[in-house]
Design a protein around this motif. Structure first.
Motif, PDB file in Angstrom:
ATOM      1  N   VAL A  10      22.850   4.982  59.655  1.00 22.73           N
ATOM      2  CA  VAL A  10      22.853   5.019  60.945  1.00 22.73           C
ATOM      3  C   VAL A  10      22.129   5.962  61.686  1.00 22.73           C
ATOM      4  CG1 VAL A  10      24.596   5.186  62.947  1.00 22.73           C
ATOM      5  CG2 VAL A  10      25.337   4.013  60.717  1.00 22.73           C
ATOM      6  N   ALA A  11      21.284   5.319  62.452  1.00 23.72           N
ATOM      7  CA  ALA A  11      20.219   6.344  63.308  1.00 23.72           C
ATOM      8  C   ALA A  11      21.031   6.446  64.595  1.00 23.72           C
ATOM      9  CB  ALA A  11      19.062   5.783  63.363  1.00 23.72           C
ATOM     10  N   VAL A  12      21.286   7.960  65.015  1.00 21.47           N
ATOM     11  CA  VAL A  12      22.083   8.322  66.127  1.00 21.47           C
ATOM     12  C   VAL A  12      20.866   9.309  66.958  1.00 21.47           C
ATOM     13  CG1 VAL A  12      23.807   9.604  67.083  1.00 21.47           C
ATOM     14  CG2 VAL A  12      24.128   8.372  65.003  1.00 21.47           C
ATOM     15  N   GLY A  15       6.237   8.432  59.855  1.00 17.97           N
ATOM     16  CA  GLY A  15       7.333   7.605  60.033  1.00 17.97           C
ATOM     17  C   GLY A  15       7.979   6.823  58.845  1.00 17.97           C
ATOM     18  N   ASP A  16       6.869   6.366  58.225  1.00 17.66           N
ATOM     19  CA  ASP A  16       7.213   5.485  56.983  1.00 17.66           C
ATOM     20  C   ASP A  16       7.751   6.109  55.762  1.00 17.66           C
ATOM     21  OD1 ASP A  16       6.310   3.094  58.276  1.00 17.66           O
ATOM     22  OD2 ASP A  16       4.293   3.013  57.284  1.00 17.66           O
ATOM     23  N   ARG A  17       7.353   7.358  55.590  1.00 20.60           N
ATOM     24  CA  ARG A  17       7.685   8.509  54.652  1.00 20.60           C
ATOM     25  C   ARG A  17       9.140   8.891  54.923  1.00 20.60           C
ATOM     26  NH1 ARG A  17       2.451  10.417  54.988  1.00 20.60           N
ATOM     27  NH2 ARG A  17       3.076  12.385  56.153  1.00 20.60           N
ATOM     28  N   LEU A  18       9.431   9.135  56.405  1.00 25.54           N
ATOM     29  CA  LEU A  18      10.899   9.503  56.490  1.00 25.54           C
ATOM     30  C   LEU A  18      11.866   8.382  56.297  1.00 25.54           C
ATOM     31  CD1 LEU A  18      10.248  11.236  59.820  1.00 25.54           C
ATOM     32  CD2 LEU A  18      10.374  12.255  57.594  1.00 25.54           C
ATOM     33  N   VAL A  19      11.275   7.068  56.758  1.00 22.13           N
ATOM     34  CA  VAL A  19      12.378   6.006  56.315  1.00 22.13           C
ATOM     35  C   VAL A  19      12.603   5.803  54.787  1.00 22.13           C
ATOM     36  CG1 VAL A  19      12.383   3.574  56.372  1.00 22.13           C
ATOM     37  CG2 VAL A  19      11.777   4.858  58.367  1.00 22.13           C
ATOM     38  N   SER A  20      11.503   5.860  54.153  1.00 22.17           N
ATOM     39  CA  SER A  20      11.720   5.638  52.681  1.00 22.17           C
ATOM     40  C   SER A  20      12.569   7.047  51.915  1.00 22.17           C
ATOM     41  CB  SER A  20      10.244   6.002  51.841  1.00 22.17           C
ATOM     42  OG  SER A  20       9.413   4.945  52.232  1.00 22.17           O
ATOM     43  N   LYS A  21      12.420   8.038  52.549  1.00 19.37           N
ATOM     44  CA  LYS A  21      13.398   9.216  52.100  1.00 19.37           C
ATOM     45  C   LYS A  21      14.838   9.204  52.618  1.00 19.37           C
ATOM     46  CE  LYS A  21       9.698  12.643  51.878  1.00 19.37           C
ATOM     47  NZ  LYS A  21       9.235  14.079  52.476  1.00 19.37           N
ATOM     48  N   MET A  22      14.867   8.553  53.865  1.00 15.69           N
ATOM     49  CA  MET A  22      16.355   8.230  54.562  1.00 15.69           C
ATOM     50  C   MET A  22      16.852   7.162  53.300  1.00 15.69           C
ATOM     51  SD  MET A  22      17.934   9.579  56.636  1.00 15.69           S
ATOM     52  CE  MET A  22      19.895   9.264  56.574  1.00 15.69           C
ATOM     53  N   LYS A  23      16.204   6.097  52.975  1.00 16.30           N
ATOM     54  CA  LYS A  23      16.815   5.148  52.293  1.00 16.30           C
ATOM     55  C   LYS A  23      17.191   5.772  50.868  1.00 16.30           C
ATOM     56  CE  LYS A  23      14.540   1.008  54.565  1.00 16.30           C
ATOM     57  NZ  LYS A  23      13.723  -0.051  54.349  1.00 16.30           N
ATOM     58  N   ASP A  78      33.024   6.618  57.911  1.00 21.32           N
ATOM     59  CA  ASP A  78      33.457   7.366  57.403  1.00 21.32           C
ATOM     60  C   ASP A  78      32.607   8.661  56.841  1.00 21.32           C
ATOM     61  OD1 ASP A  78      32.563   6.645  54.945  1.00 21.32           O
ATOM     62  OD2 ASP A  78      34.097   5.736  54.150  1.00 21.32           O
ATOM     63  N   ASN A  79      32.969   9.720  56.006  1.00 22.80           N
ATOM     64  CA  ASN A  79      32.086  10.737  55.829  1.00 22.80           C
ATOM     65  C   ASN A  79      31.360  10.425  54.480  1.00 22.80           C
ATOM     66  OD1 ASN A  79      33.862  10.655  53.539  1.00 22.80           O
ATOM     67  ND2 ASN A  79      34.672  12.517  53.876  1.00 22.80           N
ATOM     68  N   THR A  80      31.350   9.138  54.068  1.00 25.59           N
ATOM     69  CA  THR A  80      30.274   8.897  53.029  1.00 25.59           C
ATOM     70  C   THR A  80      28.779   8.128  53.820  1.00 25.59           C
ATOM     71  OG1 THR A  80      30.970   6.690  52.697  1.00 25.59           O
ATOM     72  CG2 THR A  80      31.870   8.480  51.361  1.00 25.59           C
ATOM     73  N   THR A  81      29.019   8.157  55.120  1.00 25.64           N
ATOM     74  CA  THR A  81      28.014   7.150  55.822  1.00 25.64           C
ATOM     75  C   THR A  81      26.653   8.296  56.099  1.00 25.64           C
ATOM     76  OG1 THR A  81      29.617   6.234  57.086  1.00 25.64           O
ATOM     77  CG2 THR A  81      27.390   6.251  58.214  1.00 25.64           C
ATOM     78  N   SER A  82      25.482   7.667  55.766  1.00 28.35           N
ATOM     79  CA  SER A  82      24.406   8.615  55.947  1.00 28.35           C
ATOM     80  C   SER A  82      23.863   8.467  57.517  1.00 28.35           C
ATOM     81  CB  SER A  82      23.150   8.058  55.077  1.00 28.35           C
ATOM     82  OG  SER A  82      23.473   8.118  53.532  1.00 28.35           O
ATOM     83  N   ILE A  83      23.656   9.560  57.999  1.00 23.57           N
ATOM     84  CA  ILE A  83      23.301   9.653  59.286  1.00 23.57           C
ATOM     85  C   ILE A  83      21.744  10.209  59.566  1.00 23.57           C
ATOM     86  CG2 ILE A  83      23.730  10.554  61.708  1.00 23.57           C
ATOM     87  CD1 ILE A  83      25.877   8.641  60.983  1.00 23.57           C
ATOM     88  N   TYR A  84      21.254   9.504  60.412  1.00 27.21           N
ATOM     89  CA  TYR A  84      19.780   9.977  60.782  1.00 27.21           C
ATOM     90  C   TYR A  84      19.784  10.485  62.124  1.00 27.21           C
ATOM     91  CZ  TYR A  84      15.035  10.861  62.335  1.00 27.21           C
ATOM     92  OH  TYR A  84      13.765  11.433  62.866  1.00 27.21           O
ATOM     93  N   PHE A 143      11.498   9.581  66.411  1.00 27.07           N
ATOM     94  CA  PHE A 143      12.137   7.969  66.713  1.00 27.07           C
ATOM     95  C   PHE A 143      11.543   7.098  65.684  1.00 27.07           C
ATOM     96  CE2 PHE A 143      12.276  10.075  70.974  1.00 27.07           C
ATOM     97  CZ  PHE A 143      13.781  10.193  71.145  1.00 27.07           C
ATOM     98  N   CYS A 144      11.015   7.572  64.839  1.00 28.43           N
ATOM     99  CA  CYS A 144      10.456   6.649  63.709  1.00 28.43           C
ATOM    100  C   CYS A 144      11.126   6.115  62.721  1.00 28.43           C
ATOM    101  CB  CYS A 144       9.291   7.496  62.852  1.00 28.43           C
ATOM    102  SG  CYS A 144       7.869   7.930  63.954  1.00 28.43           S
ATOM    103  N   CYS A 145      12.300   6.789  62.680  1.00 27.21           N
ATOM    104  CA  CYS A 145      13.362   6.027  61.744  1.00 27.21           C
ATOM    105  C   CYS A 145      14.289   5.076  62.370  1.00 27.21           C
ATOM    106  CB  CYS A 145      14.327   7.346  60.984  1.00 27.21           C
ATOM    107  SG  CYS A 145      13.269   8.357  59.971  1.00 27.21           S
TER     108      CYS A 145
END
Length: 203
Positions: A70-72, A51-59, A145-151, A201-203
Protein backbone atom coordinates in the motif's frame (compact mmCIF):
# COMPACT_ATOMS: atom_id res chain seq x y z
CA UNK A 1 3.55 40.86 -13.24
CA UNK A 2 3.44 38.44 -10.34
CA UNK A 3 7.10 37.55 -10.70
CA UNK A 4 8.49 40.97 -11.52
CA UNK A 5 6.61 42.84 -8.80
CA UNK A 6 8.72 41.29 -6.05
CA UNK A 7 12.31 40.37 -5.57
CA UNK A 8 13.17 36.70 -5.86
CA UNK A 9 13.68 36.39 -2.11
CA UNK A 10 10.20 37.77 -1.40
CA UNK A 11 8.43 35.24 -3.58
CA UNK A 12 6.71 32.24 -2.02
CA UNK A 13 8.02 28.84 -3.03
CA UNK A 14 7.13 27.46 -6.46
CA UNK A 15 4.88 24.82 -4.91
CA UNK A 16 3.03 27.56 -3.01
CA UNK A 17 2.49 29.58 -6.20
CA UNK A 18 1.20 26.50 -8.02
CA UNK A 19 -1.20 25.70 -5.18
CA UNK A 20 -2.47 29.29 -5.28
CA UNK A 21 -3.17 29.25 -9.02
CA UNK A 22 -4.74 25.80 -8.79
CA UNK A 23 -7.24 27.11 -6.26
CA UNK A 24 -8.29 29.83 -8.75
CA UNK A 25 -9.12 27.42 -11.57
CA UNK A 26 -12.64 26.30 -12.38
CA UNK A 27 -13.24 22.61 -11.78
CA UNK A 28 -13.66 21.87 -15.49
CA UNK A 29 -10.36 23.58 -16.28
CA UNK A 30 -8.69 21.76 -13.41
CA UNK A 31 -9.93 18.41 -14.73
CA UNK A 32 -8.62 19.20 -18.21
CA UNK A 33 -5.29 20.29 -16.74
CA UNK A 34 -4.96 17.06 -14.77
CA UNK A 35 -5.84 14.94 -17.81
CA UNK A 36 -3.34 16.79 -19.99
CA UNK A 37 -0.62 16.39 -17.38
CA UNK A 38 -1.39 12.70 -16.93
CA UNK A 39 -1.19 12.02 -20.67
CA UNK A 40 1.71 14.32 -21.52
CA UNK A 41 4.12 14.36 -18.59
CA UNK A 42 6.73 11.68 -18.11
CA UNK A 43 9.48 11.21 -15.56
CA UNK A 44 12.99 11.88 -16.82
CA UNK A 45 15.13 8.78 -17.35
CA UNK A 46 17.19 9.10 -14.13
CA UNK A 47 14.05 9.46 -12.02
CA UNK A 48 12.21 6.72 -13.90
CA UNK A 49 15.14 4.33 -13.47
CA UNK A 50 15.40 5.00 -9.75
CA UNK A 51 11.63 4.69 -9.43
CA UNK A 52 11.73 1.26 -11.08
CA UNK A 53 14.42 0.14 -8.64
CA UNK A 54 12.39 1.39 -5.68
CA UNK A 55 9.31 -0.48 -6.90
CA UNK A 56 11.35 -3.67 -7.35
CA UNK A 57 12.77 -3.40 -3.85
CA UNK A 58 9.33 -2.66 -2.43
CA UNK A 59 7.94 -5.78 -4.09
CA UNK A 60 10.82 -7.85 -2.77
CA UNK A 61 10.11 -6.66 0.76
CA UNK A 62 6.43 -7.47 0.28
CA UNK A 63 7.04 -11.12 -0.58
CA UNK A 64 4.67 -12.31 2.14
CA UNK A 65 1.82 -10.57 0.29
CA UNK A 66 2.87 -11.67 -3.20
CA UNK A 67 4.61 -8.37 -3.89
CA UNK A 68 1.58 -6.26 -3.05
CA UNK A 69 1.89 -3.17 -0.90
CA UNK A 70 0.00 0.00 0.00
CA UNK A 71 1.40 3.40 -1.00
CA UNK A 72 0.35 6.17 1.37
CA UNK A 73 0.85 9.86 0.66
CA UNK A 74 1.01 11.30 4.15
CA UNK A 75 0.44 15.06 3.86
CA UNK A 76 1.83 15.94 7.27
CA UNK A 77 4.87 17.93 6.21
CA UNK A 78 5.62 21.14 8.09
CA UNK A 79 4.48 23.47 5.31
CA UNK A 80 1.22 21.56 4.84
CA UNK A 81 0.45 21.64 8.56
CA UNK A 82 1.25 25.36 8.68
CA UNK A 83 -0.91 26.14 5.63
CA UNK A 84 -3.86 24.27 7.13
CA UNK A 85 -3.91 26.59 10.20
CA UNK A 86 -4.94 23.56 12.25
CA UNK A 87 -3.86 22.91 15.82
CA UNK A 88 -2.54 19.51 16.89
CA UNK A 89 -0.56 19.33 20.14
CA UNK A 90 -1.35 22.97 20.74
CA UNK A 91 1.87 23.66 22.61
CA UNK A 92 4.22 26.62 22.33
CA UNK A 93 6.76 24.68 20.25
CA UNK A 94 4.12 23.79 17.67
CA UNK A 95 2.91 27.39 17.50
CA UNK A 96 6.45 28.69 17.07
CA UNK A 97 7.16 26.11 14.35
CA UNK A 98 3.95 26.89 12.48
CA UNK A 99 4.38 30.66 12.75
CA UNK A 100 7.90 30.36 11.34
CA UNK A 101 6.80 28.05 8.52
CA UNK A 102 3.88 30.33 7.63
CA UNK A 103 6.12 33.37 7.50
CA UNK A 104 8.66 31.57 5.30
CA UNK A 105 6.05 30.36 2.86
CA UNK A 106 3.32 32.97 2.84
CA UNK A 107 4.73 36.22 4.26
CA UNK A 108 1.95 37.40 6.55
CA UNK A 109 -0.96 35.77 4.70
CA UNK A 110 -2.41 34.42 7.93
CA UNK A 111 -1.69 37.44 10.13
CA UNK A 112 -3.17 40.19 8.00
CA UNK A 113 -5.92 42.31 9.62
CA UNK A 114 -9.35 40.73 9.45
CA UNK A 115 -8.09 37.22 8.75
CA UNK A 116 -9.82 34.90 11.18
CA UNK A 117 -8.55 31.41 11.89
CA UNK A 118 -10.85 28.84 13.49
CA UNK A 119 -8.86 25.64 14.13
CA UNK A 120 -11.81 23.87 15.76
CA UNK A 121 -14.06 24.59 12.79
CA UNK A 122 -11.37 23.40 10.37
CA UNK A 123 -10.93 20.17 12.30
CA UNK A 124 -14.63 19.30 12.56
CA UNK A 125 -15.12 20.03 8.86
CA UNK A 126 -12.31 17.75 7.72
CA UNK A 127 -9.98 20.52 6.57
CA UNK A 128 -6.94 19.38 8.56
CA UNK A 129 -4.22 17.01 7.32
CA UNK A 130 -4.50 13.66 9.05
CA UNK A 131 -1.78 12.86 11.56
CA UNK A 132 0.25 9.67 11.10
CA UNK A 133 -1.75 8.14 13.97
CA UNK A 134 -5.05 8.99 12.29
CA UNK A 135 -3.84 7.55 8.99
CA UNK A 136 -2.80 4.37 10.79
CA UNK A 137 -6.20 4.04 12.45
CA UNK A 138 -7.92 4.60 9.11
CA UNK A 139 -5.82 1.88 7.45
CA UNK A 140 -6.56 -0.51 10.30
CA UNK A 141 -10.24 0.30 9.94
CA UNK A 142 -9.98 -0.60 6.25
CA UNK A 143 -8.69 -4.04 7.21
CA UNK A 144 -4.92 -3.66 6.84
CA UNK A 145 -3.05 -5.36 9.68
CA UNK A 146 0.54 -5.20 10.91
CA UNK A 147 1.73 -7.59 8.19
CA UNK A 148 0.87 -5.02 5.51
CA UNK A 149 3.79 -3.51 3.63
CA UNK A 150 3.50 0.27 3.41
CA UNK A 151 5.38 2.65 1.13
CA UNK A 152 5.30 6.12 2.66
CA UNK A 153 5.27 8.77 -0.07
CA UNK A 154 6.04 11.97 1.80
CA UNK A 155 8.61 14.62 2.31
CA UNK A 156 9.95 15.14 5.84
CA UNK A 157 7.11 14.60 8.29
CA UNK A 158 6.57 17.35 10.83
CA UNK A 159 7.89 16.34 14.25
CA UNK A 160 8.88 12.99 12.73
CA UNK A 161 10.46 11.46 15.82
CA UNK A 162 7.25 11.84 17.83
CA UNK A 163 4.42 11.78 15.30
CA UNK A 164 5.58 8.67 13.42
CA UNK A 165 5.90 6.39 16.45
CA UNK A 166 2.27 5.15 16.48
CA UNK A 167 2.19 4.57 12.71
CA UNK A 168 5.42 2.57 12.83
CA UNK A 169 4.08 0.52 15.73
CA UNK A 170 0.93 -0.31 13.76
CA UNK A 171 2.80 -0.97 10.51
CA UNK A 172 6.37 -2.12 11.21
CA UNK A 173 6.89 -3.03 7.53
CA UNK A 174 6.74 0.63 6.52
CA UNK A 175 9.33 1.78 3.98
CA UNK A 176 10.41 5.14 2.57
CA UNK A 177 12.69 6.15 -0.28
CA UNK A 178 15.48 6.47 2.29
CA UNK A 179 15.07 2.87 3.47
CA UNK A 180 14.74 1.49 -0.06
CA UNK A 181 17.45 3.44 -1.85
CA UNK A 182 21.10 3.78 -0.94
CA UNK A 183 22.66 7.12 -0.11
CA UNK A 184 24.61 6.92 -3.37
CA UNK A 185 21.41 6.41 -5.37
CA UNK A 186 19.76 9.45 -3.79
CA UNK A 187 22.84 11.67 -3.85
CA UNK A 188 22.39 13.02 -7.44
CA UNK A 189 18.95 14.36 -6.49
CA UNK A 190 19.67 15.55 -2.97
CA UNK A 191 20.16 19.21 -3.83
CA UNK A 192 17.55 19.33 -6.60
CA UNK A 193 14.40 19.70 -4.53
CA UNK A 194 11.92 19.28 -7.39
CA UNK A 195 13.56 16.06 -8.56
CA UNK A 196 14.03 14.81 -5.01
CA UNK A 197 10.34 15.37 -4.29
CA UNK A 198 9.35 13.64 -7.54
CA UNK A 199 11.14 10.45 -6.48
CA UNK A 200 8.70 10.17 -3.58
CA UNK A 201 5.84 9.43 -5.96
CA UNK A 202 7.59 6.89 -8.18
CA UNK A 203 6.24 3.93 -6.24
Amino acid sequence: MFITSKSRHDLPSSSTRIQYFQSCLKRTVQRLRCLANYEALRFSNPISSLGDRLVSKMKERSASSNGKYVAVHLRFEEDMVAFSCCVYDGGKQEKDDMDAASERGWKGKFTRPGHKIQPGFLRTNGKCPLTPLEVGLMLRGMGFDNTTSIYLASRKIYNFEKSMIPLLEMFPLLQTKETLATADELAPFKHLQVFFTTIIFCC
